[in-house]
Design a protein around this motif. Sequence first.
Motif, PDB file in Angstrom:
ATOM      1  N   ARG A 161       0.832  -1.191   0.000  1.00 36.03           N
ATOM      2  CA  ARG A 161       0.000   0.000   0.000  1.00 36.03           C
ATOM      3  C   ARG A 161       0.870   1.246   0.000  1.00 36.03           C
ATOM      4  O   ARG A 161       1.817   1.357   0.786  1.00 36.03           O
ATOM      5  CB  ARG A 161      -0.930   0.030   1.223  1.00 36.03           C
ATOM      6  N   ARG A 162       0.556   2.161  -0.925  1.00 35.29           N
ATOM      7  CA  ARG A 162       1.276   3.427  -1.017  1.00 35.29           C
ATOM      8  C   ARG A 162       2.772   3.213  -1.185  1.00 35.29           C
ATOM      9  O   ARG A 162       3.596   3.814  -0.488  1.00 35.29           O
ATOM     10  CB  ARG A 162       0.987   4.296   0.214  1.00 35.29           C
ATOM     11  N   GLN A 163       3.121   2.335  -2.119  1.00 35.81           N
ATOM     12  CA  GLN A 163       4.507   2.065  -2.518  1.00 35.81           C
ATOM     13  C   GLN A 163       5.356   1.428  -1.421  1.00 35.81           C
ATOM     14  O   GLN A 163       6.591   1.403  -1.519  1.00 35.81           O
ATOM     15  CB  GLN A 163       5.209   3.352  -3.005  1.00 35.81           C
ATOM     16  N   VAL A 164       4.732   0.914  -0.375  1.00 30.06           N
ATOM     17  CA  VAL A 164       5.495   0.223   0.667  1.00 30.06           C
ATOM     18  C   VAL A 164       4.705  -1.003   1.117  1.00 30.06           C
ATOM     19  O   VAL A 164       3.486  -1.078   0.948  1.00 30.06           O
ATOM     20  CB  VAL A 164       5.763   1.134   1.889  1.00 30.06           C
ATOM     21  N   PHE A 165       5.412  -1.974   1.676  1.00 24.75           N
ATOM     22  CA  PHE A 165       4.766  -3.136   2.265  1.00 24.75           C
ATOM     23  C   PHE A 165       4.367  -2.810   3.704  1.00 24.75           C
ATOM     24  O   PHE A 165       5.161  -2.273   4.475  1.00 24.75           O
ATOM     25  CB  PHE A 165       5.711  -4.336   2.258  1.00 24.75           C
ATOM     26  N   ARG A 166       3.117  -3.125   4.021  1.00 20.88           N
ATOM     27  CA  ARG A 166       2.639  -2.952   5.387  1.00 20.88           C
ATOM     28  C   ARG A 166       2.370  -4.317   5.992  1.00 20.88           C
ATOM     29  O   ARG A 166       1.777  -5.184   5.357  1.00 20.88           O
ATOM     30  CB  ARG A 166       1.354  -2.116   5.418  1.00 20.88           C
ATOM     31  N   ARG A 167       2.800  -4.491   7.222  1.00 19.59           N
ATOM     32  CA  ARG A 167       2.582  -5.760   7.917  1.00 19.59           C
ATOM     33  C   ARG A 167       1.583  -5.553   9.056  1.00 19.59           C
ATOM     34  O   ARG A 167       1.586  -4.509   9.724  1.00 19.59           O
ATOM     35  CB  ARG A 167       3.899  -6.320   8.447  1.00 19.59           C
ATOM     36  N   SER A 168       0.764  -6.557   9.252  1.00 22.85           N
ATOM     37  CA  SER A 168      -0.237  -6.502  10.311  1.00 22.85           C
ATOM     38  C   SER A 168      -0.232  -7.824  11.062  1.00 22.85           C
ATOM     39  O   SER A 168      -0.113  -8.885  10.456  1.00 22.85           O
ATOM     40  CB  SER A 168      -1.625  -6.236   9.700  1.00 22.85           C
ATOM     41  N   ASP A 169      -0.330  -7.743  12.377  1.00 29.80           N
ATOM     42  CA  ASP A 169      -0.393  -8.933  13.223  1.00 29.80           C
ATOM     43  C   ASP A 169      -1.508  -8.702  14.232  1.00 29.80           C
ATOM     44  O   ASP A 169      -1.319  -8.034  15.251  1.00 29.80           O
ATOM     45  CB  ASP A 169       0.951  -9.159  13.923  1.00 29.80           C
ATOM     46  N   LEU A 170      -2.689  -9.249  13.935  1.00 33.15           N
ATOM     47  CA  LEU A 170      -3.871  -8.968  14.730  1.00 33.15           C
ATOM     48  C   LEU A 170      -4.435 -10.256  15.322  1.00 33.15           C
ATOM     49  O   LEU A 170      -4.650 -11.231  14.602  1.00 33.15           O
ATOM     50  CB  LEU A 170      -4.936  -8.299  13.846  1.00 33.15           C
ATOM     51  N   PHE A 171      -4.685 -10.236  16.620  1.00 39.10           N
ATOM     52  CA  PHE A 171      -5.341 -11.364  17.264  1.00 39.10           C
ATOM     53  C   PHE A 171      -6.643 -10.894  17.891  1.00 39.10           C
ATOM     54  O   PHE A 171      -6.688  -9.886  18.600  1.00 39.10           O
ATOM     55  CB  PHE A 171      -4.452 -11.989  18.347  1.00 39.10           C
ATOM     56  N   LEU A 172      -7.722 -11.648  17.626  1.00 40.34           N
ATOM     57  CA  LEU A 172      -9.027 -11.355  18.201  1.00 40.34           C
ATOM     58  C   LEU A 172      -9.484 -12.561  19.014  1.00 40.34           C
ATOM     59  O   LEU A 172      -9.702 -13.641  18.455  1.00 40.34           O
ATOM     60  CB  LEU A 172     -10.048 -11.061  17.096  1.00 40.34           C
ATOM     61  N   ALA A 173      -9.592 -12.399  20.307  1.00 36.33           N
ATOM     62  CA  ALA A 173     -10.157 -13.464  21.134  1.00 36.33           C
ATOM     63  C   ALA A 173     -11.644 -13.587  20.817  1.00 36.33           C
ATOM     64  O   ALA A 173     -12.300 -12.614  20.429  1.00 36.33           O
ATOM     65  CB  ALA A 173      -9.956 -13.140  22.613  1.00 36.33           C
ATOM     66  N   TRP A 174     -12.181 -14.795  20.962  1.00 37.59           N
ATOM     67  CA  TRP A 174     -13.593 -15.001  20.633  1.00 37.59           C
ATOM     68  C   TRP A 174     -14.492 -14.090  21.452  1.00 37.59           C
ATOM     69  O   TRP A 174     -15.526 -13.608  20.948  1.00 37.59           O
ATOM     70  CB  TRP A 174     -13.963 -16.471  20.858  1.00 37.59           C
ATOM     71  N   ASP A 175     -14.121 -13.802  22.680  1.00 40.90           N
ATOM     72  CA  ASP A 175     -14.935 -12.914  23.515  1.00 40.90           C
ATOM     73  C   ASP A 175     -14.898 -11.474  23.010  1.00 40.90           C
ATOM     74  O   ASP A 175     -15.779 -10.671  23.361  1.00 40.90           O
ATOM     75  CB  ASP A 175     -14.457 -12.965  24.969  1.00 40.90           C
ATOM     76  N   ASP A 176     -13.880 -11.140  22.218  1.00 39.09           N
ATOM     77  CA  ASP A 176     -13.783  -9.786  21.667  1.00 39.09           C
ATOM     78  C   ASP A 176     -14.609  -9.618  20.399  1.00 39.09           C
ATOM     79  O   ASP A 176     -14.816  -8.481  19.945  1.00 39.09           O
ATOM     80  CB  ASP A 176     -12.323  -9.439  21.352  1.00 39.09           C
ATOM     81  N   VAL A 177     -15.048 -10.731  19.810  1.00 38.10           N
ATOM     82  CA  VAL A 177     -15.814 -10.680  18.564  1.00 38.10           C
ATOM     83  C   VAL A 177     -17.294 -10.529  18.909  1.00 38.10           C
ATOM     84  O   VAL A 177     -17.903 -11.426  19.504  1.00 38.10           O
ATOM     85  CB  VAL A 177     -15.582 -11.942  17.716  1.00 38.10           C
ATOM     86  N   ALA A 178     -17.874  -9.411  18.509  1.00 39.95           N
ATOM     87  CA  ALA A 178     -19.294  -9.165  18.796  1.00 39.95           C
ATOM     88  C   ALA A 178     -20.201  -9.923  17.843  1.00 39.95           C
ATOM     89  O   ALA A 178     -21.231 -10.466  18.240  1.00 39.95           O
ATOM     90  CB  ALA A 178     -19.587  -7.665  18.718  1.00 39.95           C
ATOM     91  N   SER A 179     -19.813  -9.974  16.576  1.00 41.47           N
ATOM     92  CA  SER A 179     -20.619 -10.676  15.579  1.00 41.47           C
ATOM     93  C   SER A 179     -19.774 -10.963  14.358  1.00 41.47           C
ATOM     94  O   SER A 179     -18.721 -10.344  14.140  1.00 41.47           O
ATOM     95  CB  SER A 179     -21.852  -9.841  15.178  1.00 41.47           C
ATOM     96  N   ILE A 180     -20.242 -11.930  13.566  1.00 42.55           N
ATOM     97  CA  ILE A 180     -19.585 -12.290  12.314  1.00 42.55           C
ATOM     98  C   ILE A 180     -20.580 -12.030  11.187  1.00 42.55           C
ATOM     99  O   ILE A 180     -21.660 -12.636  11.160  1.00 42.55           O
ATOM    100  CB  ILE A 180     -19.132 -13.755  12.329  1.00 42.55           C
ATOM    101  N   LEU A 181     -20.219 -11.126  10.276  1.00 41.16           N
ATOM    102  CA  LEU A 181     -21.158 -10.659   9.262  1.00 41.16           C
ATOM    103  C   LEU A 181     -20.631 -10.948   7.866  1.00 41.16           C
ATOM    104  O   LEU A 181     -19.533 -10.482   7.502  1.00 41.16           O
ATOM    105  CB  LEU A 181     -21.381  -9.146   9.416  1.00 41.16           C
ATOM    106  N   PRO A 182     -21.370 -11.699   7.065  1.00 43.03           N
ATOM    107  CA  PRO A 182     -20.981 -11.883   5.663  1.00 43.03           C
ATOM    108  C   PRO A 182     -21.325 -10.640   4.848  1.00 43.03           C
ATOM    109  O   PRO A 182     -22.341  -9.983   5.094  1.00 43.03           O
ATOM    110  CB  PRO A 182     -21.809 -13.091   5.220  1.00 43.03           C
ATOM    111  N   ASP A 183     -20.481 -10.313   3.892  1.00 37.41           N
ATOM    112  CA  ASP A 183     -20.713  -9.146   3.046  1.00 37.41           C
ATOM    113  C   ASP A 183     -20.088  -9.415   1.684  1.00 37.41           C
ATOM    114  O   ASP A 183     -19.458 -10.468   1.480  1.00 37.41           O
ATOM    115  CB  ASP A 183     -20.117  -7.894   3.697  1.00 37.41           C
ATOM    116  N   GLU A 184     -20.249  -8.494   0.747  1.00 35.41           N
ATOM    117  CA  GLU A 184     -19.716  -8.671  -0.596  1.00 35.41           C
ATOM    118  C   GLU A 184     -19.129  -7.359  -1.102  1.00 35.41           C
ATOM    119  O   GLU A 184     -19.613  -6.275  -0.761  1.00 35.41           O
ATOM    120  CB  GLU A 184     -20.800  -9.128  -1.599  1.00 35.41           C
ATOM    121  N   MET A 185     -18.096  -7.476  -1.915  1.00 34.57           N
ATOM    122  CA  MET A 185     -17.576  -6.346  -2.674  1.00 34.57           C
ATOM    123  C   MET A 185     -17.784  -6.683  -4.147  1.00 34.57           C
ATOM    124  O   MET A 185     -17.285  -7.702  -4.638  1.00 34.57           O
ATOM    125  CB  MET A 185     -16.087  -6.121  -2.391  1.00 34.57           C
ATOM    126  N   VAL A 186     -18.525  -5.840  -4.850  1.00 34.51           N
ATOM    127  CA  VAL A 186     -18.835  -6.095  -6.253  1.00 34.51           C
ATOM    128  C   VAL A 186     -17.882  -5.291  -7.126  1.00 34.51           C
ATOM    129  O   VAL A 186     -17.758  -4.065  -6.978  1.00 34.51           O
ATOM    130  CB  VAL A 186     -20.295  -5.734  -6.575  1.00 34.51           C
TER     131      VAL A 186
END
Length: 321
Positions: A193-218
């Motif tokens: 992104r923006r001419q550089v590599f970005r790294r992400s390391d994200l952990f979500l505990a199940w208790d932190d997840v409020a809901s799981i929502l399916p969606d689409e990008m057309v």
Amino acid sequence: MSTMSDSDPIPTLGLVGSSRWPQKLHLGWLTCTAAMLAFGVLGGVVTAQSVGEGDVAAAAGFACLVLVFIGLSILGLGLGGFRSIGLSRRIVQSHDQTYGRGIEVPTGRYGALLLAAVLASGAAYGLTAAAVHFAGIAEALLPEGRDTGGGAALMALAGSVALVAAVLCIVCRPRTVLGIYPSGVHRRARQWRRQVFRRSDLFLAWDDVASILPDEMVVHTGWADVMHPMIKLATHEALPAEDRLQFDEEATATVMAKLFVAEPNTLLALLQFLKDNPDRRYVLERPDARELLRPPPLRERFRAARLAKSSGSGMGRPGGV
């Protein structure tokens, strides 16, 4: 907590008929695939004739063109509905020192590498056509009426652009690994992104997840719209700014499901199952836990899509998964 023996059958996650994204056969894409195969066969015949005539340069150029048509036909099969045929070997059991035993699901590399091969083959054809023209060896590779210096220069330019695009397809391919554990979901990602590599390391505990929502990008392609499934993990608190990716929101982590090697509906069903059944999450510790992501047979998915369309219970969105 209940226990389950490793010899017990792995749980079945929902019915194929309840799929959020029905896997349809798209006759338009399959027709294009058949046309590309026909052009590939024709190119193979011309290549063989060139070899018989001793025209090595023309044979090499036409061989590259055959590879282009073969690659396009394979891409067309996927767009036509033949994808996620079985359980990917790249879905593996993980034993993380922090999160324990679970399964890891990486993004696919097949599509990007195939597209890069098509572009590289097209580049080789264009550069070969220009080279043999300027060397005075042959002009058969240039289209009729374009067998001039200007036409050859244009082919060289197009070939160079295609070669750069092929390299970018490989270098800038987004790479993400989704770790699914009894304790939560771990997303490791690298994005250009923006001419550089970005790294992400994200952990979500199940208790932190409020809901799981399916969606689409057309994505609008001109004559047909292509739908990209997205799985959104809404959280109770905002995500760390440094770990947000392109399609994330302040309190929503987005999984671009179509990019992963797991079939999107099956991946969605597994995440929802684990969210709704805390006492069953231990199933991820089994040696055969990867079988949780084995998709239904392709024939069943096609049949379910037809039934959903005939009953009017489909998504009602353009294009398809």
